[in-house]
Design an enzyme around this catalytic site. Structure first.
Site, PDB file in Angstrom:
ATOM      1  N   ASP A   1       1.213  -1.148  -0.174  1.00  0.00           N
ATOM      2  CA  ASP A   1       0.277  -0.232   0.177  1.00  0.00           C
ATOM      3  C   ASP A   1       0.836   1.216  -0.302  1.00  0.00           C
ATOM      4  O   ASP A   1       2.125   0.844   0.278  1.00  0.00           O
ATOM      5  CB  ASP A   1      -1.090  -0.394   1.125  1.00  0.00           C
ATOM      6  CG  ASP A   1      -2.079   0.795   0.822  1.00  0.00           C
ATOM      7  OD1 ASP A   1      -2.471   1.490  -0.194  1.00  0.00           O
ATOM      8  OD2 ASP A   1      -3.169   1.094   1.123  1.00  0.00           O
TER       9      ASP A   1
HETATM   10  C1  BGC Z   1      -4.849   3.363   0.322  1.00  0.00           C
HETATM   11  C2  BGC Z   1      -4.975   2.143  -1.218  1.00  0.00           C
HETATM   12  C3  BGC Z   1      -5.097   2.455  -2.388  1.00  0.00           C
HETATM   13  C4  BGC Z   1      -3.865   3.493  -2.360  1.00  0.00           C
HETATM   14  C5  BGC Z   1      -3.583   3.993  -3.576  1.00  0.00           C
HETATM   15  C6  BGC Z   1      -3.643   3.936  -0.338  1.00  0.00           C
HETATM   16  O1  BGC Z   1      -3.622   5.015   0.490  1.00  0.00           O
HETATM   17  O2  BGC Z   1      -4.958   2.977   1.604  1.00  0.00           O
HETATM   18  O3  BGC Z   1      -5.999   1.847  -0.852  1.00  0.00           O
HETATM   19  O4  BGC Z   1      -5.378   2.188  -3.528  1.00  0.00           O
HETATM   20  O5  BGC Z   1      -3.685   4.427  -1.848  1.00  0.00           O
HETATM   21  O6  BGC Z   1      -4.143   4.949  -4.049  1.00  0.00           O
END
Ligand code: BGC
Length: 739
Positions: free
Chosen positions: A285
């Site tokens: 993530d």
């Molecule tokens: C979120 C994810 C997301 C990623 C990319 C993160 O902060 O937890 O769910 O896919 O950002 O945008």
């Protein structure tokens, strides 16, 4: 590099490309290896790196020079960039200006629609309509792929039982069975005919794992649970998504049993790869490798990067730690290059499967953009899902549906004409200016003679009560009031935990003031999570839960308000009476002292009831349904048998309607205690007034299986109760035994 050398490289890649249409796994494997053999260590590490562009911002850090990174081969994938023209432009840098010409992968959070925005995932889940949910994901993928995207960071498969957590809105709610079915439907929709088909994108199962169990509902917070709970409750939806073919997995921000998911070998290697045989790639993530330092499990960049790679993480989203540290670790003999090679192979394989070595620009299509983005058919599908997601929570004296020729209607409340909120959070490339509001939907639906008045009443979340008096005066002039209250889109989603689940700001005061006018009031809730609304439930005669309904949400709500669609949504999550009850979900355990109001020494609160305001699976219709007795075809079932469970459902009202018939199971005694009820099946039926239907479910031993005392998965002989009903509370039961 001299000319001859670069020609040899180009020829090798061309060779890799021209064979890539042979989609056999070994065929691609050979091609992947032929590319890998040409790569320097730095180029390999570049393929393990994902950076954001500046088109959208979805996290706390930016990458200013991402175009330079592409040119230098420091990055193999870009997220938050979309549009046929823009993705082509970035792709050109990778394909024309890097030594090996390896195409980029473009990812984005296409979570509930890309341009045409569907209801928030939790709202969609309330439809319990797997075909509609799959179609929503299909349309999202169709639109996204036309804009050059190859990969969506969806579906979010986190079981969530704490509505304080803002991200509860991104998933399918609290239940293992429903959550698993929906996870699989979403993957099928996203990947369509499979990775490589032009109107599909790769799915990314997130957030692995157990992110939804963050303590106290505070985002990014610690998760701690037994292996039993992990496997029985939290893992099944991720597994269902992978069984449906999801190509990639994203780690989660939380720690689990003391180890952040991004460095957690038990999750990424032991479970994901060894037990589940997952062969796709794992991405972190947002900056979660970096976050292992504040977590307190890595001292510096190098140790965090090594921990992630060794745990089984292939791609670093946005931290840049792989870029900064992996080469040094390999050169110092602290990390095996073969680990890097494995990760590169998994990523290149997907690029081959997507057909990017054949034609790096194949998804970026202005023509398809024109044909598909926000097409009339897509908008109609979004309206259909939005209607199906709306849950009727209360309807005293059949106040709803409203007549279209009411003389004067007042539409009141901070969510009544709040265009931006209609599409909710995580709305990808959705354009809120194109969304319809509730007020507009109502105006379009009513007869020409109806006068529609509007007053905002108050803001969503500030303390000013100034406009309430004006709203009261407006209500006083009307025959019926539609009162739209709830949350702002920004109050749900990531980093949007709430300690109170009451209506924010002074909305409760507005509701009470409007109620006091004595006018018939229909409350419409627009929000991303269960709210604590016992006062409204006690006083307001009709309440609709409309979630954040998407681009055509205004019309969809009007369809329900005026009876063009009879509500059929059912809650995918329990609505508590008070925050103090949380976690509150239907599949709890009995305890040794089940609640007895007449006995102090039983499991209960001094100042609140135990039961929820609205149970899981709950939702009314404009008609009514009655359930006959539940019958089983045998009193004893063996390990080889199937049990047939039947119940007759009758439409006892005056209108046609759709009912979601739910089957719950209770294993009365086991080597470990079992939940009081567990959903094991559901069916949607449409009945004309007076019509009946026998609804039949087949239960197999798999449905009766669980993680036994020794953690083996299987059944135990004994007595079971099986319930069939309209929600997790209102269901009749019978018993049977497993031999
Ligand atoms: C979120 C994810 C997301 C990623 C990319 C993160 O902060 O937890 O769910 O896919 O950002 O945008």
């Amino acid at each position: 590099m001299n000319k001859l050398c670069s020609l040899t490289l180009a020829a090798a890649l061309l060779c890799a490309a021209c064979h890539s249409s042979e989609k056999t796994s070994t065929g691609i494997g050979t091609r992947v290896d032929s590319v890998l053999a040409l790569m320097t260590l730095d180029e390999k590490i570049g393929q393990l790196t994902l950076f954001t562009s500046d088109i959208d911002v979805t996290g706390p850090t930016m990458r200013e020079n991402y175009k330079e990174d592409i040119k230098a081969g420091r990055v193999g994938a870009i997220f938050n960039a979309y549009g046929a023209a823009y993705t082509r432009k970035l792709q050109e840098i990778a394909v024309k200006e890097t030594r090996l010409h390896i195409p980029l992968l473009f990812g984005y959070d296409v979570v509930h629609g890309h341009r045409t925005i569907f209801p928030m995932p939790l709202g969609e889940a309330a439809s319990w309509d797997l075909a509609a949910i799959e179609k929503s994901a299909r349309i999202a993928a169709d639109e996204a792929s036309a804009e050059g995207l190859h990969w969506t960071f969806a579906p979010m498969c986190d079981i969530a039982r704490d509505p304080r957590w803002g991200r509860i809105t991104e998933g399918a709610g609290e239940d293992v069975y429903l959550g698993s079915k929906i996870a699989a439907a979403r993957v099928k929709g996203i990947q369509g005919d499979g990775v490589g088909s032009l109107n599909s994108v790769m799915a990314c199962v997130k957030h692995f794992a157990a992110y939804g169990a963050a303590q106290a509902g505070r985002d990014y917070h610690t998760t701690d649970m037994s292996d039993r709970v992990l496997r029985e409750t939290y893992l099944p939806p991720y597994k269902a998504a992978l069984d449906a073919g999801a190509a990639t997995v994203m780690t989660s921000f939380n720690e689990l049993d003391g180890v952040p998911a991004t460095g957690n070998k038990y999750l990424m290697t032991d479970i994901l790869r060894k037990e589940w045989n997952f062969t796709g790639f794992v991405v972190t993530d947002y900056t979660s490798i970096m976050e292992m330092i504040p977590h307190g499990i890595a001292e510096d960049t190098a140790s965090a990067a090594a921990l992630a790679l060794e745990a089984g993480v292939d791609m670093d989203m946005q931290a840049g730690f792989y870029n900064d540290a992996l080469a040094g670790l390999v050169k110092a003999g602290k990390l095996k290059e073969s680990l890097i090679d494995g990760a590169v192979r998994r990523i290149l394989r997907k690029k081959f499967e997507l057909g990017l070595f054949d034609d790096p620009y194949r998804y970026s299509s202005e023509q398809r953009e024109k044909e598909t983005l926000m097409s009339a058919a897509n908008l109609e599908a979004a309206r259909d899902v939005a209607r199906k997601s709306i849950v009727l929570l209360k309807n005293d004296k059949q106040l709803l549906p409203l007549k279209k020729d009411i003389r004067k209607l007042a539409v009141i409340g901070p969510l009544a004409h709040a265009r931006k909120e209609m599409i909710g959070s995580w709305c990808a490339a959705g354009d809120w200016t194109k969304a319809s509001t509730l007020l507009e939907g109502v105006k379009q639906a009513v007869s020409p003679g109806t006068q529609v008045l509007y007053a905002k009443g108050c803001a969503i979340d500030n303390d000013s009560t100034q406009s309430i008096a004006q709203a009261v005066r407006t209500a006083q002039q009307a025959d019926v009031v539609i009162l739209a209250v709830g949350e702002g889109a920004w109050m749900t989603g990531e980093a949007a935990s709430r300690a109170s689940l009451n209506l924010p700001g002074v909305q409760q005061q507005l509701v009470e003031a409007i109620y006091k006018t004595g006018k018939p009031v229909v409350a419409v809730l627009l929000n991303g999570r269960p709210l604590t609304i016992p006062w409204m439930d006690a006083q307001i005669p009709a309440i609709l839960e409309a979630w954040f309904p998407g681009t055509v949400g205004g019309q969809a709500i009007a369809d329900v308000l005026f009876g063009d669609y009879s509500p059929s949504g059912k809650l995918p999550v329990t609505f508590p009476r008070a925050v103090g009850q949380i976690p509150l979900y239907y599949s709890m355990k009995h305890t040794g002292r089940p609640m007895d109001p007449n006995n102090k020494y039983t499991s209960k609160y001094l100042d609140e009831r135990n039961d929820p305001l609205y149970p899981f699976g709950y939702g009314l219709s404009y008609t009514t349904f009655s359930y006959g007795p539940v019958q089983v075809d045998k009193q004893e079932m063996t390990q080889q048998d199937e049990l047939t469970v039947t119940c007759t459902v009758t439409n006892t009202g005056a209108r046609a309607g759709k009912e979601t018939v739910q089957l719950y199971l209770h294993d009365i005694t086991g080597s470990v205690t079992r939940p009081v009820r567990e959903l094991k099946g559901f069916q949607q039926i449409v009945l004309e007034p007076g019509a009946s239907q026998n609804v039949t479910f087949k239960l197999t031993v798999h449905d009766l299986s669980f993680y036994r005392r020794d953690m083996s998965f299987g059944t135990e002989p004994g007595k079971f109760e099986v319930f069939v009903g309209t929600n997790a509370r209102d269901a009749q039961g019978t018993t049977f035994a497993l031999r």
